[in-house]
Scaffold this active site. Structure first.
Site, PDB file in Angstrom:
ATOM      1  CG  ASP A  19      -2.143  -0.797   1.290  1.00 30.79           C
ATOM      2  OD1 ASP A  19      -2.160  -1.794   0.415  1.00 30.79           O
ATOM      3  OD2 ASP A  19      -2.832  -0.864   1.887  1.00 30.79           O
ATOM      4  NE  ARG A  99      -2.343   3.473  14.044  1.00 25.77           N
ATOM      5  CZ  ARG A  99      -1.887   2.639  13.514  1.00 25.77           C
ATOM      6  NH1 ARG A  99      -0.157   2.436  12.928  1.00 25.77           N
ATOM      7  NH2 ARG A  99      -2.409   1.857  12.711  1.00 25.77           N
ATOM      8  CG  ASP A 128      -5.680   3.361  12.972  1.00 28.08           C
ATOM      9  OD1 ASP A 128      -5.021   3.392  14.074  1.00 28.08           O
ATOM     10  OD2 ASP A 128      -5.573   2.298  11.882  1.00 28.08           O
ATOM     11  CB  SER A 180      -6.746  -5.391   8.287  1.00 31.24           C
ATOM     12  OG  SER A 180      -5.113  -4.061   9.065  1.00 31.24           O
TER      13      SER A 180
HETATM   14  N1  ARG Z   1      -9.532  -1.768  16.328  1.00 30.96           N
HETATM   15  C1  ARG Z   1      -8.571  -1.302  16.782  1.00 30.96           C
HETATM   16  C2  ARG Z   1      -8.277   0.649  16.921  1.00 30.96           C
HETATM   17  O1  ARG Z   1      -9.227   1.366  16.008  1.00 30.96           O
HETATM   18  C3  ARG Z   1      -7.259  -1.819  15.970  1.00 30.96           C
HETATM   19  C4  ARG Z   1      -7.226  -1.020  14.296  1.00 30.96           C
HETATM   20  C5  ARG Z   1      -5.817  -1.720  13.717  1.00 30.96           C
HETATM   21  N2  ARG Z   1      -5.701  -0.953  12.954  1.00 30.96           N
HETATM   22  C6  ARG Z   1      -4.646  -1.083  11.710  1.00 30.96           C
HETATM   23  N3  ARG Z   1      -4.688  -0.368  10.224  1.00 30.96           N
HETATM   24  N4  ARG Z   1      -5.319  -2.514  11.056  1.00 30.96           N
HETATM   25  O2  ARG Z   1      -8.115   0.982  17.548  1.00 30.96           O
END
Ligand code: ARG
Length: 398
Positions: A19, A99, A128, A180
């Site tokens: 990506d 993040r 994110d 993911s």
């Molecule tokens: N659902 C979790 C959160 O929002 C994990 C997110 C994981 N992010 C990813 N890009 N795979 O904190």
């Protein structure tokens, strides 16, 4: 509308995966800009050695790698532990905590390398993107922001593969994971793909940081976690720096299958999402911290602080780490931790965990007062009046 010329130089959060490799080239093509690649090491355990070469082969003018592991645990994971942050009663916020840190250094690296914008590879449906962009906004409001997933016409992995092929982008052939993943020192998360059916159990082969409880040792392990003012400082009496402590705790708890969670959570953007998490060390640290609080916190302080937990967790989850209300909450939480010094002992056994002891030089627990055997402390006859007055209103109801 042409994007060309909007930005001179863009700093891209880059992992070397498909990506962000495609994004790198797409930025050059679409924006006609220079691209600086930026990669944060938050303990994702990916090989970062060849990354600068790969970024440059894809067209980047520079590639900056930042080791943020110590700062991650010290300034993000530990404050969350001090506040017992847990989202919707289940999620220890592993991704959400990393993040703002990644975004903070993203903005810094961008300015240090003369960029006028940042770009990230988060999609338009997740949390994110919000966490990244709220952080850029809070720390460097003038910085331009590009989110290719919300702009371009590529919508799937095959689209990206085709784009990579067309532009001769080097992509390492990795086995395509059917979900993911996001990993750091605190946790690994799995979502999407085959996990989107909330009834479908995860395959055992998916797990990375924890042994399956069935396979875990038949003998339990015990670990003593030491805290100072609510912050973990030692394991079994040995002082350890934040990242080393969490790494060690992950190994011990992971070997015993502790810290797996499977949940459906509410994303900030308004949809429900199924996630599976492994947070071995964090799970033990939080249980130990709670146990130590049980003897060191005044009852009313504890209950006030407990009322703040859902809000604290929600702010972390939604990406408001650098918000004024967060500063206020964190100050209140850290003030509650002044006396939370001492140790808790935790027993780990086949995926489960039990606190078996707690002690502190600041303990408020009074054995004589609490004892069933002793008459000391206060006159038990006083309890009669206490109960009568508490019950006054109750007997009047008709
Ligand atoms: N659902 C979790 C959160 O929002 C994990 C997110 C994981 N992010 C990813 N890009 N795979 O904190």
């Amino acid at each position: 509308m042409s994007r060309k010329g909007s930005f001179r130089r863009v700093c891209l959060a880059y992992s070397g995966g498909l990506d962000t490799s495609v994004i790198l080239r797409w930025l050059i093509e679409e924006y006609d800009c220079e691209v600086v690649a930026y990669c944060a090491d938050v303990g994702q355990e990916e090989e970062l050695d060849g990354l600068p070469d790969k970024a440059k082969a894809t067209g980047a003018v520079d590639c900056v790698i930042r080791d943020l592991r110590e700062e991650f645990v010290r300034d993000f994971v530990y404050p969350a532990i001090r506040g017992n942050a847990i989202y919707e009663g289940t999620y220890l916020l592993g991704t959400a905590l990393a993040r703002p840190l990644i975004a903070k250094h993203h903005a810094l690296v961008a300015r240090e390398t003369g960029c006028d914008a940042v770009a990230h590879g988060a999609t338009g449906k997740g949390n994110d993107q919000v966490r990244f962009e709220l952080t850029y906004r809070a720390l460097d409001p003038e910085l331009g922001v590009i989110a290719p997933w919300r702009e371009w016409e590529l919508t799937s992995r095959p689209d990206c593969m085709a784009y990579a092929q067309k532009h001769g982008i080097p992509v390492t052939a990795t086995v395509d994971k059917p979900y993911s993943i996001d990993r750091n020192l605190l946790h690994i998360s799995f979502e999407g793909g085959i996990l989107e059916d909330p009834w479908r159990a995860p395959d055992e082969s998916m797990f990375v940081m924890t042994t399956s409880p069935e396979e875990a040792p038949d003998a339990a392990a015990e670990v003593i976690v030491g805290f100072e003012k609510g912050t973990p400082v030692s394991l079994d009496g040995e002082s350890l720096q934040p990242a080393a402590l969490l790494r060690r705790m992950n190994q011990i708890a992971g070997a015993h299958g502790v810290g797996r969670v499977d949940m459906v959570e509410n994303r900030f953007v308004g949809l429900k999402s199924r996630g599976v998490y492994e947070t071995p060390g964090g799970t033990v640290l939080q249980a130990a911290h709670r146990a130590l609080e049980s003897i060191t916190l005044d009852r009313e302080v504890m209950h006030e602080r407990d009322r703040l937990i859902p809000r604290f967790a929600e702010l972390i989850y939604n990406g408001f780490w650098y918000a004024p209300e967060m500063e206020f909450l964190r100050a209140a939480i850290d003030r509650s931790q002044e006396n939370v010094t001492g140790e808790a002992r935790v027993r780990l056994y086949k995926g489960g965990l039990q606190v078996t002891g707690r002690r502190s030089p600041n303990s408020l627990y009074d054995e004589a007062l609490s004892s069933f055997d002793e008459a000391g402390g206060y006159d038990q006859a006083d309890a009669t009046g206490f109960i009568h007055l508490q019950g006054l209103r109750l007997g009047r109801r008709s």
